[in-house]
Design an enzyme around this catalytic site. Sequence first.
Site, PDB file in Angstrom:
ATOM      1  N   HIS A 164       0.849  -1.183   0.000  1.00 53.63           N
ATOM      2  CA  HIS A 164       0.000   0.000   0.000  1.00 53.63           C
ATOM      3  C   HIS A 164       0.883   1.231   0.000  1.00 53.63           C
ATOM      4  O   HIS A 164       1.866   1.296   0.733  1.00 53.63           O
ATOM      5  CB  HIS A 164      -0.895   0.016   1.248  1.00 53.63           C
ATOM      6  CG  HIS A 164      -1.741   1.250   1.341  1.00 53.63           C
ATOM      7  ND1 HIS A 164      -2.905   1.387   0.628  1.00 53.63           N
ATOM      8  CD2 HIS A 164      -1.569   2.400   2.039  1.00 53.63           C
ATOM      9  CE1 HIS A 164      -3.426   2.577   0.889  1.00 53.63           C
ATOM     10  NE2 HIS A 164      -2.630   3.212   1.737  1.00 53.63           N
ATOM     11  N   ARG A 219     -14.869  12.733   9.639  1.00 57.16           N
ATOM     12  CA  ARG A 219     -13.596  13.395  10.000  1.00 57.16           C
ATOM     13  C   ARG A 219     -13.268  14.499   9.009  1.00 57.16           C
ATOM     14  O   ARG A 219     -12.740  15.550   9.369  1.00 57.16           O
ATOM     15  CB  ARG A 219     -12.466  12.364  10.038  1.00 57.16           C
ATOM     16  CG  ARG A 219     -12.534  11.434  11.252  1.00 57.16           C
ATOM     17  CD  ARG A 219     -11.666  10.206  11.055  1.00 57.16           C
ATOM     18  NE  ARG A 219     -10.301  10.562  10.720  1.00 57.16           N
ATOM     19  CZ  ARG A 219      -9.511   9.843   9.907  1.00 57.16           C
ATOM     20  NH1 ARG A 219      -9.944   8.727   9.355  1.00 57.16           N
ATOM     21  NH2 ARG A 219      -8.293  10.246   9.662  1.00 57.16           N
ATOM     22  N   SER A 264      -7.603   3.792   9.804  1.00 53.34           N
ATOM     23  CA  SER A 264      -8.388   3.872   8.574  1.00 53.34           C
ATOM     24  C   SER A 264      -7.697   3.108   7.438  1.00 53.34           C
ATOM     25  O   SER A 264      -8.305   2.274   6.769  1.00 53.34           O
ATOM     26  CB  SER A 264      -8.560   5.360   8.230  1.00 53.34           C
ATOM     27  OG  SER A 264      -9.013   5.535   6.923  1.00 53.34           O
ATOM     28  N   LYS A 306      -8.730  -1.120   5.894  1.00 50.29           N
ATOM     29  CA  LYS A 306      -9.036  -1.501   4.513  1.00 50.29           C
ATOM     30  C   LYS A 306      -8.066  -2.567   4.006  1.00 50.29           C
ATOM     31  O   LYS A 306      -8.452  -3.479   3.282  1.00 50.29           O
ATOM     32  CB  LYS A 306      -9.007  -0.253   3.617  1.00 50.29           C
ATOM     33  CG  LYS A 306     -10.234   0.635   3.869  1.00 50.29           C
ATOM     34  CD  LYS A 306     -10.151   1.977   3.196  1.00 50.29           C
ATOM     35  CE  LYS A 306      -9.294   2.947   3.969  1.00 50.29           C
ATOM     36  NZ  LYS A 306      -9.501   4.360   3.708  1.00 50.29           N
TER      37      LYS A 306
HETATM   38  N1  URA Z   1      -6.283   7.836   3.817  1.00 54.65           N
HETATM   39  C1  URA Z   1      -7.174   7.005   4.392  1.00 54.65           C
HETATM   40  O1  URA Z   1      -7.555   5.989   3.823  1.00 54.65           O
HETATM   41  N2  URA Z   1      -7.638   7.329   5.620  1.00 54.65           N
HETATM   42  C2  URA Z   1      -7.238   8.415   6.283  1.00 54.65           C
HETATM   43  O2  URA Z   1      -7.693   8.625   7.381  1.00 54.65           O
HETATM   44  C3  URA Z   1      -6.316   9.278   5.661  1.00 54.65           C
HETATM   45  C4  URA Z   1      -5.849   8.954   4.427  1.00 54.65           C
END
Ligand code: URA
Length: 431
Positions: free
Chosen positions: A80, A166, A181, A185
């Site tokens: 990532h 947010r 966050s 994912k």
């Molecule tokens: N990218 C994300 O996926 N989440 C965040 O909180 C900031 C950047």
Amino acid sequence: MYDIIVKKRDGGELTKEEIKFFVDGYTKGDIPDYQASALTMAIYFQGMTADETATLTQAMVDSGETIDLSAIEGKKVDKHSTGGVGDKVTFIVGPMVASVGIPVAKMSGRGLGHTGGTLDKLESIKGLEIEMTKEKFIENVNTHKLAVAGQTGNLAPADKKLYALRDVTGTVNSLPLIAGSIMSKKIASGADSIVLDVKTGSGAFMKTLEDSEALAREMVNIGNNLGRHTVAVISDMNQPLGYEVGNANEIREAAEILQGKNVEDLRLLSLEIASHMAVLAEKFSSYEEAYQAIEANIENGKAFESLRTLIDAQGGDVAMIDELDKLPKASYEIEVTAEKDGFISAIDAESIGVAAMYLGAGRATKEDEINHGVGISLKKKIGDPVKAGEALVVLVSDDEQPDDSINKVKEAYTISNEKVEKPTLIHNIIK
Ligand code: URA
């Protein structure tokens, strides 16, 4: 919920039950936005412990579907990047890692941005199909060691909802919330281990090395806490990566690296990330051994062959990769030139990205169409000497006079009178 907000406001450590109560309740709509935003603001100021952050991440993973890759033989390693301009590393490391026999099951997105996302870039290749059933995806990885598909399923819906909240409440910039966050994912996507490319510099989400390292540490802790071996590479984003920005432009440069071209920063970073992936996949006992095997597969053509196989297996026109001139290309080539002699001292990556977007390489809104054939070829990078009138970049455009892009590129480049050192590419590795 009131008690949870007050506890965090006063610097307390939330229990697993409290965090799960919040994430479940907010995802279901039982907890209102005003209470969720009060809690995220409290987290912004008070932070979270490693245990709290791991629990938050797991709760966000559990809020939706997860992808089960257990039908793929071997350890699955994902990568990532926190995002940067000219970042085509996925198209290089996927084939590199697959070429040494490690399965790469890559789920990617489109998203908004200066250039398209991974999927948009791949769609520069005629016929290439990125929508496929889960069965086909797994079969392709098992047969060819590599497949790239569009993200399906409702992954980490709690994150989607919280991130949107947010975004409008001034709480994006909290390390535990960003790290949770991103990692929620990744973990929901099913990988056993993860290599993170955390960018640092003017063109990155995190501008300072200190902040980038802190984010990397936070994400590595989450991964390791939740049983996913995670390594982070901190890499420089004070200028675009490589020389090409755009969709077809980036595919072309990725293919050239796999054919052995030495675009120094791009080749080195790709080898670095691929080698860490290969070690995490437990295919090699040392980084050096992995690095040598992958480098050998560039020289003997196996890494490039992996890219060809991926394209062929997904219905793409392999001729476009064998003869790179067949990739889409817009009608005009426009040079943007230096106004004085000197040395390139800065290239604002963000402005180069915006210039590419003005040409049509990216989306400003979800509805925008991508033009795969437009882009920017950099001719000068930081540290290079330049003479007045020499090209800094070539814009590939369908508009004969793309003034907005030209001005943006001019803004991006700084030329100094003194000699300038090339920036460090890899700042740190966090394990
Ligand atoms: N990218 C994300 O996926 N989440 C965040 O909180 C900031 C950047």
